[in-house]
Design a protein around this motif. Structure first.
Motif: not given
Length: 439
Positions: A138-140, A144-145, A307-314
């Motif tokens: 769980a810690i790992q 990773n997140g 396809k990607t993920a945006m972790f900054k902003g949205h």
């Protein structure tokens, strides 16, 4: 132990940093009692390694444990060097070199200090979450997140650990803290007194706030009025001012890519990678980290989907579809097709940024280096970051008369016009002044 996928000596290994091939991360945080370790610790961790060997009594003796320590190098004898010319030296081998004096190998203190601090921060983080009851898995997953941000978080947590110990406090006392805002406020105030940078103060606040949230504290308990007042100055110092600044012409990049379109076979793998990523960034305005984590798939009619993920902003997913352009030499679909066509049929399922020269996926740092190589070849002035590709691309769109709605949609910013003014609209004022100067 203390290795990575490139220098490992055995199939199973434990790395110092995040590595999917490793059986674990951080050698000092796992048990060695059921292992026969091959140890190659960094110089700052030698004493901790020896302490752990004695504490856990690995194999009941050191007969089966191999400890490799790179502490000596040969001392160069000036008599063994002949000078052919003022600019060239030639080494002459001599049998007398067998009795040379040896000296301790110099280390990079800055790198060693960062490594030790990061290890302390990660050890603190894992210990706190383990005390709460989270399993190692769980810690790992929590780590990773964070993706690339984890390296920054572990450094700042290590910095806090040093501060906490300097106060004569123990780690166990962190679990008994009732007012986390007070702890963070005092730490940030100490950093300001030591002339720490605004970014350092902000990152320390973020890392500590997250640590206390993972302990179970609510945000309201952590981010109170006192801490908000303390953070006003560093946050204001980090804001990018709205100013006029020159940006390089996006056509420089397009002309270079166009010239290389007929020379794909002669391109090195790293330069090929840089051109493909630069093309994607220019036409999609995605950040480099978003391109690096992207999943690419081919669609009918020569189209490609990213396809990607945006972790900054949205903080959401995003899908970009490239369709063939009139000029295929500067079209991202053409370059993506050429990049993927290098593969054999059995390698079709490999990640998109797979490097055959290194037999692994390109790291984020390697993709950044690849794009910088392309930018240098385009004769773009030094000092510009990879992100400037996005700025240059959108500046050209604005210059060509793109509407505000089109720009906001293309950049995918929350604050539309304000973000565009800060990051992309670089030369619009120059055009206005040019028109005003005409009689």
């Amino acid at each position: 132990m203390f290795s990575n996928r490139r220098n490992r000596k055995f199939r199973r290994f434990v790395s110092l940093s995040q590595d999917k091939w490793a059986v674990a991360q951080d050698c000092l945080s796992i048990s060695w009692q059921l292992e026969v370790p091959y140890l190659h610790p960094p110089i700052p961790l030698i004493q901790q390694t020896l302490n752990k060997l004695m504490k856990e009594k690995v194999q009941s003796s050191y007969d089966h444990t191999i400890l490799a320590i790179p502490t000596v190098v040969a001392c160069t004898n000036e008599d063994d060097i002949k000078t052919d010319s003022p600019r060239r030296k030639r080494r002459r081998l001599s049998p007398g070199r067998e009795d040379e004096e040896v000296k301790e190998a110099p280390t990079t203190r800055k790198n060693d200090g960062c490594l030790a601090r990061g290890n302390r921060g990660e050890e603190l983080f894992r210990w706190v979450l383990n005390q709460r009851g989270l399993t190692d898995t769980a810690i790992q997953n929590v780590i990773n997140g964070w993706h690339e941000a984890w390296r920054r978080h572990r450094q700042r947590l290590g910095q806090f650990d040093e501060y906490w110990i300097s106060l004569g406090r123990r780690r166990e006392e962190l679990l008994k803290v009732e007012d986390p805002e007070l702890v963070i406020a005092n730490f940030i105030s100490q950093l300001e007194a030591e002339d720490a940078t605004n970014a350092n103060q902000a990152n320390c606040r973020s890392a500590l706030s997250t640590l206390f949230q993972l302990q179970g504290f609510k945000k309201e308990k952590i981010n109170g009025v006192a801490l908000q007042q303390i953070m006003k100055k560093p946050q204001a110092g980090m804001r990018k001012p709205i100013k006029e600044e020159q940006i390089w012409n996006y056509d420089q990049l397009l002309k270079y890519i166009k010239n290389k379109s007929d020379q794909k076979v002669q391109l090195s793998e790293i330069e090929f990678l840089g051109i493909v990523i630069a093309t994607i960034m220019g036409y999609s305005t995605l950040r480099l980290i978003e391109v690096h984590r992207a999943i690419v798939s081919k669609l009918p009619k020569g189209c490609w989907q990213i396809k990607t993920a945006m972790f900054k902003g949205h903080d959401t997913g995003v899908t970009v579809i490239f369709r063939p352009l009139d000029d295929l030499s500067i079209c991202p679909t053409q370059w993506l097709s050429s990049w993927m066509n290098r593969r054999k049929k059995k390698d079709e399922k490999l990640p998109v940024w797979w490097l055959y020269s290194k037999n692994r996926v390109a790291s984020y740092e390697e993709t950044s280096k690849a794009v910088h190589i392309v930018m240098k070849a385009c004769k773009i002035p030094t000092g510009y970051t990879v992100t400037s590709i996005r700025s240059s691309s959108m500046t050209k769109s604005i210059d060509q008369g793109a509407t505000k709605t089109e720009i906001n949609r293309a950049t995918r910013h929350r604050k539309g016009s304000q973000a565009v003014a800060n990051h992309y609209d670089k030369n619009l004022n120059d055009k206005i002044r040019t028109r005003l100067a005409k009689l």
